[in-house]
Design an enzyme around this catalytic site. Sequence first.
Site, PDB file in Angstrom:
ATOM      1  N   THR A  85       0.791  -1.233   0.000  1.00 47.94           N
ATOM      2  CA  THR A  85       0.000   0.000   0.000  1.00 47.94           C
ATOM      3  C   THR A  85       0.830   1.293   0.000  1.00 47.94           C
ATOM      4  O   THR A  85       0.637   2.151  -0.859  1.00 47.94           O
ATOM      5  CB  THR A  85      -0.944  -0.012   1.216  1.00 47.94           C
ATOM      6  OG1 THR A  85      -1.836  -1.107   1.050  1.00 47.94           O
ATOM      7  CG2 THR A  85      -1.732   1.282   1.329  1.00 47.94           C
ATOM      8  N   HIS A 209      -8.334  -9.171   2.068  1.00 53.11           N
ATOM      9  CA  HIS A 209      -7.465  -9.812   3.068  1.00 53.11           C
ATOM     10  C   HIS A 209      -8.243 -10.810   3.913  1.00 53.11           C
ATOM     11  O   HIS A 209      -7.788 -11.920   4.178  1.00 53.11           O
ATOM     12  CB  HIS A 209      -6.849  -8.760   3.997  1.00 53.11           C
ATOM     13  CG  HIS A 209      -5.676  -8.049   3.415  1.00 53.11           C
ATOM     14  ND1 HIS A 209      -4.533  -8.690   3.036  1.00 53.11           N
ATOM     15  CD2 HIS A 209      -5.467  -6.729   3.158  1.00 53.11           C
ATOM     16  CE1 HIS A 209      -3.670  -7.804   2.562  1.00 53.11           C
ATOM     17  NE2 HIS A 209      -4.225  -6.613   2.619  1.00 53.11           N
ATOM     18  N   ASP A 252      -3.920   0.394  -5.828  1.00 57.11           N
ATOM     19  CA  ASP A 252      -2.487   0.320  -5.523  1.00 57.11           C
ATOM     20  C   ASP A 252      -1.891  -1.050  -5.852  1.00 57.11           C
ATOM     21  O   ASP A 252      -0.696  -1.162  -6.076  1.00 57.11           O
ATOM     22  CB  ASP A 252      -2.217   0.705  -4.062  1.00 57.11           C
ATOM     23  CG  ASP A 252      -3.076  -0.058  -3.068  1.00 57.11           C
ATOM     24  OD1 ASP A 252      -4.029  -0.763  -3.469  1.00 57.11           O
ATOM     25  OD2 ASP A 252      -2.785   0.045  -1.851  1.00 57.11           O
ATOM     26  N   HIS A 356      -1.169  -9.593  -0.818  1.00 55.82           N
ATOM     27  CA  HIS A 356      -0.510  -8.923  -1.950  1.00 55.82           C
ATOM     28  C   HIS A 356       0.875  -8.515  -1.497  1.00 55.82           C
ATOM     29  O   HIS A 356       1.180  -8.566  -0.307  1.00 55.82           O
ATOM     30  CB  HIS A 356      -1.335  -7.711  -2.402  1.00 55.82           C
ATOM     31  CG  HIS A 356      -1.591  -6.728  -1.292  1.00 55.82           C
ATOM     32  ND1 HIS A 356      -0.714  -5.721  -0.967  1.00 55.82           N
ATOM     33  CD2 HIS A 356      -2.613  -6.634  -0.404  1.00 55.82           C
ATOM     34  CE1 HIS A 356      -1.208  -5.040   0.063  1.00 55.82           C
ATOM     35  NE2 HIS A 356      -2.352  -5.571   0.432  1.00 55.82           N
TER      36      HIS A 356
HETATM   37  P1  AMP Z   1      -1.406  -3.233   3.373  1.00 53.21           P
HETATM   38  O1  AMP Z   1      -0.732  -3.885   4.530  1.00 53.21           O
HETATM   39  O2  AMP Z   1      -0.418  -2.923   2.292  1.00 53.21           O
HETATM   40  O3  AMP Z   1      -2.579  -3.995   2.916  1.00 53.21           O
HETATM   41  O4  AMP Z   1      -1.934  -1.836   3.899  1.00 53.21           O
HETATM   42  C1  AMP Z   1      -3.299  -1.486   3.944  1.00 53.21           C
HETATM   43  C2  AMP Z   1      -3.545  -0.662   5.162  1.00 53.21           C
HETATM   44  O5  AMP Z   1      -2.836   0.556   5.100  1.00 53.21           O
HETATM   45  C3  AMP Z   1      -4.964  -0.199   5.338  1.00 53.21           C
HETATM   46  O6  AMP Z   1      -5.768  -1.201   5.871  1.00 53.21           O
HETATM   47  C4  AMP Z   1      -4.802   0.963   6.286  1.00 53.21           C
HETATM   48  O7  AMP Z   1      -4.890   0.522   7.615  1.00 53.21           O
HETATM   49  C5  AMP Z   1      -3.394   1.438   6.041  1.00 53.21           C
HETATM   50  N1  AMP Z   1      -3.388   2.784   5.488  1.00 53.21           N
HETATM   51  C6  AMP Z   1      -3.842   3.167   4.293  1.00 53.21           C
HETATM   52  N2  AMP Z   1      -3.667   4.492   4.103  1.00 53.21           N
HETATM   53  C7  AMP Z   1      -3.078   4.958   5.220  1.00 53.21           C
HETATM   54  C8  AMP Z   1      -2.628   6.244   5.628  1.00 53.21           C
HETATM   55  N3  AMP Z   1      -2.764   7.311   4.852  1.00 53.21           N
HETATM   56  N4  AMP Z   1      -2.058   6.346   6.850  1.00 53.21           N
HETATM   57  C9  AMP Z   1      -1.904   5.248   7.637  1.00 53.21           C
HETATM   58  N5  AMP Z   1      -2.304   4.020   7.297  1.00 53.21           N
HETATM   59  C10 AMP Z   1      -2.897   3.859   6.106  1.00 53.21           C
HETATM   60 ZN    ZN Z   2      -3.113  -1.523  -0.527  1.00 57.56          ZN
HETATM   61 ZN    ZN Z   3      -3.651  -4.856   1.797  1.00 57.39          ZN
END
Ligand code: AMP
Ligand code: ZN
Ligand code: ZN
Length: 421
Positions: A85, A209, A252, A356
């Site tokens: 992300t 997820h 993303d 992912h």
């Molecule tokens: P991932 O582990 O790559 O799936 O990250 C997804 C998570 O990123 C989401 O569930 C949010 O909790 C977190 N997230 C997304 N945008 C933000 C942000 N601007 N600031 C902090 N956390 C974020």
């Molecule tokens: Zn993401």
């Molecule tokens: Zn994710």
Amino acid sequence: MTLSRPRVAIGAWSAGCLALMLLGCGAPSRPAPAPAVAQWPRVVLLSLDGFRTDYLERPTAVRLRALAARGVRAERLVPSFPSKTFPNHYTLVTGLTPAHHGIVANVMHEPTLGLFRMSDTAAVRNPAWWGGEPLWVTAEKQGRRTAAYFWPGSETAVGGVRPTWWYPYEHTRPNAARVARILEWLAMPPAEAPALIAAYFSDTDDAGHSFGPAAPQVDSAIARVDSAVGAIVDGIARLGLTEVVNVVIVGDHGMAPVAAERAIVLDDYLNLSTVEILDQNPVAMIVPRDGDVARVMAALAGAHPRLQVYRRDALPASYRFAGNPRITPIVAVADDGWTIATRAELARKTSWGGAHGYDPALPSMGTLFVAAGPGVAATGHTIPAFSNVHVYPFVAALLGVRPARTDGSIDSVRAALRPLH
Ligand code: AMP
Ligand code: ZN
Ligand code: ZN
């Protein structure tokens, strides 16, 4: 802050031309039609986290397909490595690969800065982590106002500049509140309204997820983000801004189904007390505590046929992931749909959904690109897959701002722009 540029009268046709003219594409060969509006073109850039490319064909993606039908969509938007992300959201708005913009993972460590985690507000707001020039900085520096409703990097003053409006991240903020604020921004008087509105929706990532990409809960999540998109598009029409505002929708990364029988148990091969593992799954960013990279490589390389293990200077060239000291000495990447876990984590795990972070070239990691508006080709066509580094120059062209130097190129997305003639 006020607009430093004069407002000019531009019509629907000339909005796209203006963008291209600012990029040095030459003057139009015939006069612009009578101005329909007296405004600069604007962009609403929406991110749907974890929206896999093929979700666009799911039954609930109704408004998204309608938007694509009057604009363009991409066969696939290809994320940057790692398909996570924070690295990808920041690539989308800077046009730089993660190695170049500095957000190389969701979790990072640097001796002088300490640990970076998405949930650590102080780290997330420390500009030292964030390189490059986000779209909102480009626009603000050129006299245009911008707004971000949650976007990695938007809480930080990059180069001393933040969006005029931004919010501290709050995962549970209802989509309706986000949409309502976006519509308020759109309804502001043209001289005050943000030229760029960037906003983030997490539903599809959350559901993917928890339940896996094929689950009915993902259809419901698609329905929720689809209706947010629909409400924004309807609002734009209601405000008479259809010929002013371009809507660009991106994700993303995608989502792959995971399963208990596809787990790589790290401690089968490695004494975990001898390493620090930053981001772990499905990309393990590994730092040997004693600095002995050869020892850890010997333990991991070839240990499991579904785990690819690389020294930081020898990742596949297609990952474009090199040259940044924040990349850990060892990077291990699981094959599509495989999970990297410790034995203890596996023992605790009761359900398997999606993940992912894998090789961005995998179809499962592909995400969406849909755009429509006065500067966008109104063909309903599907353009070939392209890397997400090209989103920055595309949005800069729609806004009519001079782009910073990036890894992206407007030539790669010109087919998505409305032609000059
Ligand atoms: P991932 O582990 O790559 O799936 O990250 C997804 C998570 O990123 C989401 O569930 C949010 O909790 C977190 N997230 C997304 N945008 C933000 C942000 N601007 N600031 C902090 N956390 C974020
Ligand atoms: Zn993401
Ligand atoms: Zn994710």
